[in-house]
Design an enzyme around this catalytic site. Structure first.
Site, mmCIF file in Angstrom:
data_model
loop_
_atom_site.group_PDB
_atom_site.id
_atom_site.type_symbol
_atom_site.label_atom_id
_atom_site.label_comp_id
_atom_site.label_asym_id
_atom_site.label_seq_id
_atom_site.Cartn_x
_atom_site.Cartn_y
_atom_site.Cartn_z
ATOM 1 N N LYS A 86 -1.520 -0.552 10.105
ATOM 2 C CA LYS A 86 -0.689 -1.739 10.263
ATOM 3 C C LYS A 86 0.729 -1.319 10.672
ATOM 4 O O LYS A 86 1.300 -1.847 11.600
ATOM 5 C CB LYS A 86 -0.672 -2.516 8.949
ATOM 6 N N GLU A 89 -0.670 10.272 6.922
ATOM 7 C CA GLU A 89 -2.043 10.774 6.947
ATOM 8 C C GLU A 89 -2.760 10.344 8.217
ATOM 9 O O GLU A 89 -3.388 11.147 8.914
ATOM 10 C CB GLU A 89 -2.827 10.233 5.730
ATOM 11 N N GLY A 128 -2.068 -5.187 4.062
ATOM 12 C CA GLY A 128 -3.070 -4.137 4.307
ATOM 13 C C GLY A 128 -4.324 -4.314 3.458
ATOM 14 O O GLY A 128 -5.451 -4.265 3.954
ATOM 15 N N ARG A 129 -4.141 -4.557 2.160
ATOM 16 C CA ARG A 129 -5.311 -4.646 1.268
ATOM 17 C C ARG A 129 -6.058 -5.975 1.394
ATOM 18 O O ARG A 129 -7.066 -6.180 0.750
ATOM 19 C CB ARG A 129 -4.890 -4.365 -0.173
ATOM 20 N N GLU A 141 -2.453 -2.296 -6.534
ATOM 21 C CA GLU A 141 -1.315 -2.263 -5.607
ATOM 22 C C GLU A 141 -0.659 -3.648 -5.557
ATOM 23 O O GLU A 141 0.537 -3.772 -5.352
ATOM 24 C CB GLU A 141 -1.743 -1.809 -4.205
ATOM 25 N N HIS A 170 -24.688 6.684 -18.050
ATOM 26 C CA HIS A 170 -24.898 8.061 -18.508
ATOM 27 C C HIS A 170 -23.612 8.872 -18.450
ATOM 28 O O HIS A 170 -23.649 10.099 -18.525
ATOM 29 C CB HIS A 170 -26.002 8.720 -17.673
ATOM 30 N N LYS A 195 6.362 8.888 -1.074
ATOM 31 C CA LYS A 195 6.307 9.227 0.369
ATOM 32 C C LYS A 195 7.596 9.929 0.789
ATOM 33 O O LYS A 195 7.570 10.911 1.528
ATOM 34 C CB LYS A 195 6.152 7.960 1.213
HETATM 35 O O1 F6P Z 1 1.153 3.330 1.198
HETATM 36 C C1 F6P Z 1 0.532 2.141 0.880
HETATM 37 C C2 F6P Z 1 0.073 1.440 2.110
HETATM 38 O O2 F6P Z 1 1.154 0.886 2.786
HETATM 39 C C3 F6P Z 1 -0.954 0.379 1.778
HETATM 40 O O3 F6P Z 1 -0.408 -0.804 1.351
HETATM 41 C C4 F6P Z 1 -1.691 0.286 3.065
HETATM 42 O O4 F6P Z 1 -2.921 -0.362 2.913
HETATM 43 C C5 F6P Z 1 -1.808 1.742 3.447
HETATM 44 O O5 F6P Z 1 -0.605 2.310 3.010
HETATM 45 C C6 F6P Z 1 -1.990 2.012 4.908
HETATM 46 O O6 F6P Z 1 -0.949 1.462 5.664
HETATM 47 P P1 F6P Z 1 -1.030 1.345 7.224
HETATM 48 O O7 F6P Z 1 -2.162 0.453 7.596
HETATM 49 O O8 F6P Z 1 0.303 0.780 7.644
HETATM 50 O O9 F6P Z 1 -1.236 2.725 7.785
#
Ligand code: F6P
Length: 520
Positions: free
Chosen positions: A202, A208, A262-263, A348, A379, A489
């Site tokens: 987004k 990452e 995002g979520r 979150e 288990h 971060k």
């Molecule tokens: O670091 C948290 C976050 O911003 C989440 O809210 C989001 O789902 C995820 O990182 C990934 O974000 P993006 O889609 O901007 O890469």
């Protein structure tokens, strides 16, 4: 508005002291099951095995009314700026709206752009699924790699796994972690010539995702030259320009909007791996399912409203019984990623100590969410659920029919275990030998889907989204920002620079030592 200062909250607190030690089994009267269980379009919800009764439900109903929950729901669906810290509307519900009724963000009706984008997705998906999309050497696509993390990974991954029975020939991979172990593994499983990478971010700034995407792009450039990127990369982002600068061809860029969190984004282009895996028509059914739950949530009175009831229970346990966690146990491997997905959705969203008026809350908010599939979990950690000193409300989730198995009896064994666990937790069993005694009175919700279909899954996910929203409203926090992830971060950037350079910047002794050890 402070929930704890409402009249209804005090009434709940008072009544809570009267009923808190009552046994659930003793609360069953003729009507109880009827009052606390619901059939909704192929899903059965049972809220009867809980430490509450009709009066408690009606007191929560009063709380929601006193706190103007109906207005809050209306505000969300109509595009008001309810994410006040980021000055954004919250409109994941518009993504699955099944009619053309306008929804405005500012002065703009967003429904046409959603429809247009869905057409673009459909065209893209159809091309890939029907083998017309060709890679750089002219071969059709066999593998899709979704590069994304958090909301750009967990929802789509969960849905793709859950809808296994609807999958086409494409093999899906989810690359989320910066741990190169995952990248190495996926690269060893795919063929560059027949793989399509979808960079889902987004913000288009997530370390990452961008690092992994860059790594893979470089491999293509080295092997086939820059023009290979357009044949093997697509992206989903609000940051179209950044995506173009990154080298993605404009035709392969799908928009996202800042009014989708995002979520909450699996319904948007961020969920594109879902239609790729199950075809666009099935994705559409997922949206339809969510829409059904949206309508139910908007129109049902609180004491018959599934997400609202589920949220009431969480608030009852969190704020009155002071149970700090809740566990989600899908008795189906198809939903094995549901607990991960719910962890982000609930924690979150609701792990916040600042209320809407910028004050530190004087009440508990978001509780701890965890879980694993049954029967495996029986288990491992069920011992603690049955005889631990902590009480942990459970959500049991299963599908009644598993049409595609050749081992129907195993499916019955699976379900018998789930039902027995909820019964055992509630009833307990007296035994003279102390360590064989089960106190019982441990609550659970059971959610039984006739079958996991795109439609029922859509309903289930929307149910949990709205549960999250109602909790946040009752706690008076903003469910839609996530500033709590930012500090880590920022500091990671400093630490990385310390790892890459000769000198180490200023840290506490413990942190400095860790950096030294890694550099040594
Ligand atoms: O670091 C948290 C976050 O911003 C989440 O809210 C989001 O789902 C995820 O990182 C990934 O974000 P993006 O889609 O901007 O890469």
């Amino acid at each position: 508005m402070k929930p704890t200062q409402t009249k209804s909250w005090s009434a709940i607190a008072e009544y809570f002291h009267q009923i808190k030690d009552q046994k659930i089994v003793d609360l069953f009267h003729q009507q109880r099951l009827n009052n606390f269980s619901f059939d909704f379009n192929g899903i059965y919800f049972d809220f009867s095995k809980h430490r509450w009764d009709e009066k408690m439900l009606s007191l929560f109903d009063n709380l929601a009314t006193e706190m103007k929950l109906s207005e809050a729901i209306l505000q969300m669906f109509s595009g008001k700026i309810i994410n006040h810290t980021e000055q954004r509307a919250v409109l994941h519900t518009a993504l699955r709206q099944q009619n053309d009724i306008p929804v405005y963000v500012g002065k703009q009706n967003i429904i046409p752009q959603i429809k247009k984008t869905n057409q673009k997705i459909k065209k893209f998906v159809d091309k890939v699924v029907s083998n017309q999309w060709k890679g750089i050497t002219g071969k059709p696509v066999t593998d899709i790699v979704n590069i994304g993390i958090g909301g750009s990974d967990l929802g789509p991954k969960m849905a793709v796994e859950a809808l296994h029975d609807y999958r086409n020939h494409l093999k899906l991979h989810f690359l989320s972690n910066i741990d190169p172990f995952q990248l190495d593994n996926i690269m060893s499983e795919i063929n560059l010539e027949t793989t399509l990478f979808i960079v889902v971010s987004k913000s288009f700034s997530t370390q990452e995702t961008l690092t992994n995407a860059q790594n893979i792009q470089q491999i293509y450039i080295d092997k086939y030259g820059k023009h290979a990127i357009a044949r093997h990369f697509a992206t989903v982002s609000t940051q179209v320009q950044k995506a173009e600068e990154f080298g993605i061809h404009p035709d392969n860029i799908f928009p996202m909007w800042d009014w989708v969190g995002g979520r909450f984004s699996l319904w948007s282009p961020a969920g594109i791996s879902i239609p790729l895996a199950i075809g666009y028509d099935n994705f559409d059914r997922l949206l339809q399912g969510a829409y059904e739950m949206d309508k139910h949530f908007q129109t049902s009175r609180f004491n018959r409203n599934l997400p609202v009831i589920a949220a009431f229970l969480t608030v009852l346990y969190n704020n009155f019984y002071q149970f700090e966690t809740e566990t989600y146990i899908p008795y189906t491997e198809k939903l094995k990623f549901l607990p991960d997905y719910l962890q982000q959705l609930l924690m979150e969203s609701n792990g916040k100590y600042i209320d809407k008026e910028n004050n530190k809350v004087q009440w508990q908010t978001g509780n701890i969410v965890w879980g694993n599939t049954g029967t495996n979990a029986q288990h491992s950690f069920f011992q603690l659920l049955h005889q631990g000193t902590k009480i942990i409300p459970v959500h049991f989730i299963a599908e009644k029919h598993n049409k595609n198995t050749s081992f129907a009896n195993n499916h019955r064994i699976l379900l018998s275990n789930m039902i027995a666990q909820s019964e055992a937790l509630m009833k307990g069993e007296k035994n003279e030998v102390p360590y064989k005694n089960f106190e019982g009175n441990r609550p659970s919700t059971t959610i039984l889907l006739d079958e996991i279909t795109p439609q029922t899954l859509g309903q289930l996910i929307a149910f949990y989204e709205h549960k999250t929203f109602v909790e946040a409203w009752l706690w008076q926090i903003n469910a839609f920002d996530q500033f709590g992830v930012e500090l880590g971060k920022k500091l990671a950037k400093n630490v990385l620079s310390d790892l890459n350079n000769n000198s180490i910047s200023n840290h506490d002794p413990s942190t400095t030592q860790l950096i030294r050890r890694i550099k040594a």
